[in-house]
Design a protein around this motif. Sequence first.
Motif, PDB file in Angstrom:
ATOM      1  N   ALA A  11       0.832  -1.208   0.000  1.00  0.00           N
ATOM      2  CA  ALA A  11       0.000   0.000   0.000  1.00  0.00           C
ATOM      3  C   ALA A  11       0.869   1.262   0.000  1.00  0.00           C
ATOM      4  CB  ALA A  11      -0.920  -0.006   1.216  1.00  0.00           C
ATOM      5  N   GLN A  12       1.981   1.200   0.737  1.00  0.00           N
ATOM      6  CA  GLN A  12       2.861   2.380   0.783  1.00  0.00           C
ATOM      7  C   GLN A  12       3.635   2.541  -0.524  1.00  0.00           C
ATOM      8  OE1 GLN A  12       5.113   2.957   4.387  1.00  0.00           O
ATOM      9  NE2 GLN A  12       3.463   2.100   5.637  1.00  0.00           N
ATOM     10  N   CYS A  13       3.963   1.416  -1.155  1.00  0.00           N
ATOM     11  CA  CYS A  13       4.588   1.515  -2.491  1.00  0.00           C
ATOM     12  C   CYS A  13       3.650   2.253  -3.442  1.00  0.00           C
ATOM     13  CB  CYS A  13       4.881   0.117  -3.048  1.00  0.00           C
ATOM     14  SG  CYS A  13       6.219  -0.734  -2.225  1.00  0.00           S
ATOM     15  N   ALA A  14       2.369   1.872  -3.389  1.00  0.00           N
ATOM     16  CA  ALA A  14       1.385   2.512  -4.261  1.00  0.00           C
ATOM     17  C   ALA A  14       1.217   3.984  -3.904  1.00  0.00           C
ATOM     18  CB  ALA A  14       0.052   1.784  -4.152  1.00  0.00           C
ATOM     19  N   ALA A  15       1.226   4.283  -2.607  1.00  0.00           N
ATOM     20  CA  ALA A  15       1.035   5.673  -2.174  1.00  0.00           C
ATOM     21  C   ALA A  15       2.204   6.553  -2.622  1.00  0.00           C
ATOM     22  CB  ALA A  15       0.897   5.727  -0.655  1.00  0.00           C
ATOM     23  N   TRP A  16       3.425   6.058  -2.462  1.00  0.00           N
ATOM     24  CA  TRP A  16       4.585   6.847  -2.888  1.00  0.00           C
ATOM     25  C   TRP A  16       4.616   6.992  -4.409  1.00  0.00           C
ATOM     26  CZ3 TRP A  16       6.516   9.914   0.426  1.00  0.00           C
ATOM     27  CH2 TRP A  16       6.657   9.560   1.769  1.00  0.00           C
ATOM     28  N   GLY A  17       4.188   5.930  -5.086  1.00  0.00           N
ATOM     29  CA  GLY A  17       4.103   6.020  -6.544  1.00  0.00           C
ATOM     30  C   GLY A  17       3.093   7.075  -6.984  1.00  0.00           C
ATOM     31  N   ALA A  18       1.936   7.085  -6.294  1.00  0.00           N
ATOM     32  CA  ALA A  18       0.904   8.075  -6.627  1.00  0.00           C
ATOM     33  C   ALA A  18       1.375   9.484  -6.288  1.00  0.00           C
ATOM     34  CB  ALA A  18      -0.373   7.749  -5.857  1.00  0.00           C
ATOM     35  N   GLY A  89      16.110  11.808 -12.683  1.00  0.00           N
ATOM     36  CA  GLY A  89      16.313  10.921 -11.532  1.00  0.00           C
ATOM     37  C   GLY A  89      15.517   9.641 -11.655  1.00  0.00           C
ATOM     38  N   ALA A  90      14.281   9.750 -12.152  1.00  0.00           N
ATOM     39  CA  ALA A  90      13.444   8.558 -12.311  1.00  0.00           C
ATOM     40  C   ALA A  90      14.050   7.612 -13.341  1.00  0.00           C
ATOM     41  CB  ALA A  90      12.030   8.968 -12.718  1.00  0.00           C
ATOM     42  N   ILE A  91      14.630   8.171 -14.398  1.00  0.00           N
ATOM     43  CA  ILE A  91      15.273   7.325 -15.423  1.00  0.00           C
ATOM     44  C   ILE A  91      16.470   6.580 -14.807  1.00  0.00           C
ATOM     45  CG2 ILE A  91      16.629   7.397 -17.558  1.00  0.00           C
ATOM     46  CD1 ILE A  91      14.796   9.739 -18.442  1.00  0.00           C
ATOM     47  N   VAL A  92      17.267   7.290 -14.024  1.00  0.00           N
ATOM     48  CA  VAL A  92      18.433   6.663 -13.380  1.00  0.00           C
ATOM     49  C   VAL A  92      17.972   5.537 -12.447  1.00  0.00           C
ATOM     50  CG1 VAL A  92      20.314   7.048 -11.749  1.00  0.00           C
ATOM     51  CG2 VAL A  92      19.892   8.709 -13.562  1.00  0.00           C
ATOM     52  N   LEU A  93      16.944   5.809 -11.654  1.00  0.00           N
ATOM     53  CA  LEU A  93      16.461   4.807 -10.705  1.00  0.00           C
ATOM     54  C   LEU A  93      15.880   3.602 -11.428  1.00  0.00           C
ATOM     55  CD1 LEU A  93      14.847   7.192  -8.091  1.00  0.00           C
ATOM     56  CD2 LEU A  93      16.782   5.671  -7.682  1.00  0.00           C
ATOM     57  N   LEU A  94      15.170   3.837 -12.528  1.00  0.00           N
ATOM     58  CA  LEU A  94      14.601   2.731 -13.309  1.00  0.00           C
ATOM     59  C   LEU A  94      15.715   1.878 -13.913  1.00  0.00           C
ATOM     60  CD1 LEU A  94      11.956   1.492 -14.365  1.00  0.00           C
ATOM     61  CD2 LEU A  94      12.189   2.925 -16.395  1.00  0.00           C
ATOM     62  N   PHE A  95      16.744   2.543 -14.428  1.00  0.00           N
ATOM     63  CA  PHE A  95      17.905   1.838 -14.989  1.00  0.00           C
ATOM     64  C   PHE A  95      18.529   0.935 -13.921  1.00  0.00           C
ATOM     65  CE2 PHE A  95      22.477   1.553 -15.666  1.00  0.00           C
ATOM     66  CZ  PHE A  95      22.571   1.219 -17.011  1.00  0.00           C
ATOM     67  N   GLN A  96      18.726   1.484 -12.737  1.00  0.00           N
ATOM     68  CA  GLN A  96      19.376   0.707 -11.675  1.00  0.00           C
ATOM     69  C   GLN A  96      18.485  -0.434 -11.194  1.00  0.00           C
ATOM     70  OE1 GLN A  96      20.597   3.702  -8.745  1.00  0.00           O
ATOM     71  NE2 GLN A  96      22.650   3.638  -9.618  1.00  0.00           N
ATOM     72  N   ALA A  97      17.184  -0.194 -11.145  1.00  0.00           N
ATOM     73  CA  ALA A  97      16.274  -1.247 -10.681  1.00  0.00           C
ATOM     74  C   ALA A  97      16.219  -2.401 -11.680  1.00  0.00           C
ATOM     75  CB  ALA A  97      14.875  -0.669 -10.466  1.00  0.00           C
ATOM     76  N   LEU A  98      16.215  -2.071 -12.971  1.00  0.00           N
ATOM     77  CA  LEU A  98      16.060  -3.114 -13.989  1.00  0.00           C
ATOM     78  C   LEU A  98      17.361  -3.828 -14.299  1.00  0.00           C
ATOM     79  CD1 LEU A  98      13.652  -1.386 -16.553  1.00  0.00           C
ATOM     80  CD2 LEU A  98      13.113  -3.204 -14.918  1.00  0.00           C
ATOM     81  N   LEU A  99      18.439  -3.070 -14.417  1.00  0.00           N
ATOM     82  CA  LEU A  99      19.693  -3.677 -14.876  1.00  0.00           C
ATOM     83  C   LEU A  99      20.581  -4.128 -13.721  1.00  0.00           C
ATOM     84  CD1 LEU A  99      21.318  -4.271 -17.503  1.00  0.00           C
ATOM     85  CD2 LEU A  99      22.538  -2.146 -17.087  1.00  0.00           C
ATOM     86  N   LEU A 100      20.569  -3.372 -12.631  1.00  0.00           N
ATOM     87  CA  LEU A 100      21.511  -3.657 -11.553  1.00  0.00           C
ATOM     88  C   LEU A 100      20.862  -4.369 -10.370  1.00  0.00           C
ATOM     89  CD1 LEU A 100      22.862  -1.296 -13.234  1.00  0.00           C
ATOM     90  CD2 LEU A 100      23.997  -0.663 -11.135  1.00  0.00           C
ATOM     91  N   GLY A 101      19.540  -4.491 -10.393  1.00  0.00           N
ATOM     92  CA  GLY A 101      18.868  -5.071  -9.239  1.00  0.00           C
ATOM     93  C   GLY A 101      19.079  -4.228  -7.998  1.00  0.00           C
ATOM     94  N   HIS A 102      19.260  -2.932  -8.195  1.00  0.00           N
ATOM     95  CA  HIS A 102      19.541  -1.991  -7.096  1.00  0.00           C
ATOM     96  C   HIS A 102      18.304  -1.123  -6.925  1.00  0.00           C
ATOM     97  CE1 HIS A 102      22.464  -0.318  -4.424  1.00  0.00           C
ATOM     98  NE2 HIS A 102      22.329   0.893  -4.908  1.00  0.00           N
ATOM     99  N   GLY A 103      17.779  -1.085  -5.699  1.00  0.00           N
ATOM    100  CA  GLY A 103      16.477  -0.442  -5.537  1.00  0.00           C
ATOM    101  C   GLY A 103      15.413  -1.440  -5.958  1.00  0.00           C
ATOM    102  N   GLY A 104      14.387  -0.989  -6.641  1.00  0.00           N
ATOM    103  CA  GLY A 104      13.373  -1.943  -7.061  1.00  0.00           C
ATOM    104  C   GLY A 104      12.260  -1.284  -7.846  1.00  0.00           C
ATOM    105  N   ILE A 105      11.512  -2.126  -8.536  1.00  0.00           N
ATOM    106  CA  ILE A 105      10.347  -1.619  -9.259  1.00  0.00           C
ATOM    107  C   ILE A 105       9.229  -1.283  -8.273  1.00  0.00           C
ATOM    108  CG2 ILE A 105       8.574  -2.201 -10.951  1.00  0.00           C
ATOM    109  CD1 ILE A 105      11.320  -1.707 -12.141  1.00  0.00           C
ATOM    110  N   SER A 106       9.035  -2.151  -7.293  1.00  0.00           N
ATOM    111  CA  SER A 106       7.960  -1.897  -6.325  1.00  0.00           C
ATOM    112  C   SER A 106       8.250  -0.639  -5.505  1.00  0.00           C
ATOM    113  CB  SER A 106       7.784  -3.102  -5.395  1.00  0.00           C
ATOM    114  OG  SER A 106       8.923  -3.279  -4.572  1.00  0.00           O
ATOM    115  N   THR A 107       9.515  -0.348  -5.263  1.00  0.00           N
ATOM    116  CA  THR A 107       9.883   0.810  -4.436  1.00  0.00           C
ATOM    117  C   THR A 107      10.315   2.008  -5.280  1.00  0.00           C
ATOM    118  OG1 THR A 107      12.106  -0.128  -4.218  1.00  0.00           O
ATOM    119  CG2 THR A 107      10.552  -0.551  -2.419  1.00  0.00           C
ATOM    120  N   LEU A 108      10.079   1.925  -6.594  1.00  0.00           N
ATOM    121  CA  LEU A 108      10.524   3.002  -7.490  1.00  0.00           C
ATOM    122  C   LEU A 108       9.881   4.341  -7.117  1.00  0.00           C
ATOM    123  CD1 LEU A 108      12.227   3.714 -10.006  1.00  0.00           C
ATOM    124  CD2 LEU A 108      10.230   3.178 -11.401  1.00  0.00           C
ATOM    125  N   GLY A 109       8.599   4.320  -6.807  1.00  0.00           N
ATOM    126  CA  GLY A 109       7.912   5.566  -6.451  1.00  0.00           C
ATOM    127  C   GLY A 109       8.508   6.197  -5.200  1.00  0.00           C
TER     128      GLY A 109
END
Lengths: 225, 98
Positions: A11-18, A89-109
């Motif tokens: 729920a918090q992942c969704a809230a931060w994403g929103a 910043g969002a592009i950098v974070l998405l790159f790291q989540a997808l390619l490096l497994g650093h951070g995450g898709i669920s926690t991207l927001g």
Amino acid sequence: MHIMEGYLPAAQCAAWGAASAPFFVQGVRKARALLAEKRSAALLLGAAGGYCFVMSALKLPSVAGSSSHPTGIGLGAMLFGPWVMVLVGAIVLLFQALLLGHGGISTLGANAFSMAIVGALVGWGTYRLLRRVGAPLWLAAFAGAALSDLATYVTTSLQLAIAFPDQASGLAGAFAKFLGIFAITQLPLAIGEGVLTALIMLYLVKHSRRELTEIGILAPEAGGS
Amino acid sequence: MRRRTKLSLAAAALVLVALPTVLARVGIGVGTDNQAAAAVTSSRPGYQPWFHALWAPPAWLEAPLFGLQIALGLALIGGCLWLLRRRAPGARAGGEEA
């Protein structure tokens, strides 16, 4: 500052994403407008994006036997305002989540909110405030970048504290605990990022005066620093 | 740009790209991300992440991938600054205004 995949309740992942989504949309709009109106600034924006890529990949040792990395958001936020750097910043974070497994898709927001939104707003706000009161360019750039970096990690600490309040001391206790992890490690790195960013800003004033004037960092006839 | 400056910049770029791999071998301490995750599981014993990464690199590949990110960033910076210098007034004539 990356909150790892699955380490925030859904729920918090969704809230931060929103919460992040409107800033992201505004970032896209501002970037399109910037590139349409001030085409010569595009190269400078590309360089600022590259700087963010480099800095956020530099995992460095710090005090207390721990390691972390700068964010690189502050420089672009000071040059182009906070909104465009939300997108970068969002592009950098998405790159790291997808390619490096650093951070995450669920926690991207959540991660985008701390680094790309709060980090950019604090960097830009600090820089503008200090320039308005007459601080020299190097000092404003240093403080903007360093505080942008620190604010990112303070926000991450708060996000984790909200998700996992301490059973005895509550939100405040958890916030202090996560700050103890992030802030102590980050302080020397934030100072380092501030120094490097100030040097880059001075370099840009010397070598890219025309572009800085066009995006409003320098007054047309001012010395700049 | 002078040849010596170019070589210095290229050497600095190589050092930066190799830095994650070198530091991973030397050991730079526990990352704050992992420390935070450990703090979560210590305060909530038995906590399991509800979502897992679709793909995560093997441990040996992680540092080189960070190096790749640095290389991409440096390429972007280098390309943009090079184009900026080329476009600057007087650049073709070898002026220093760039």
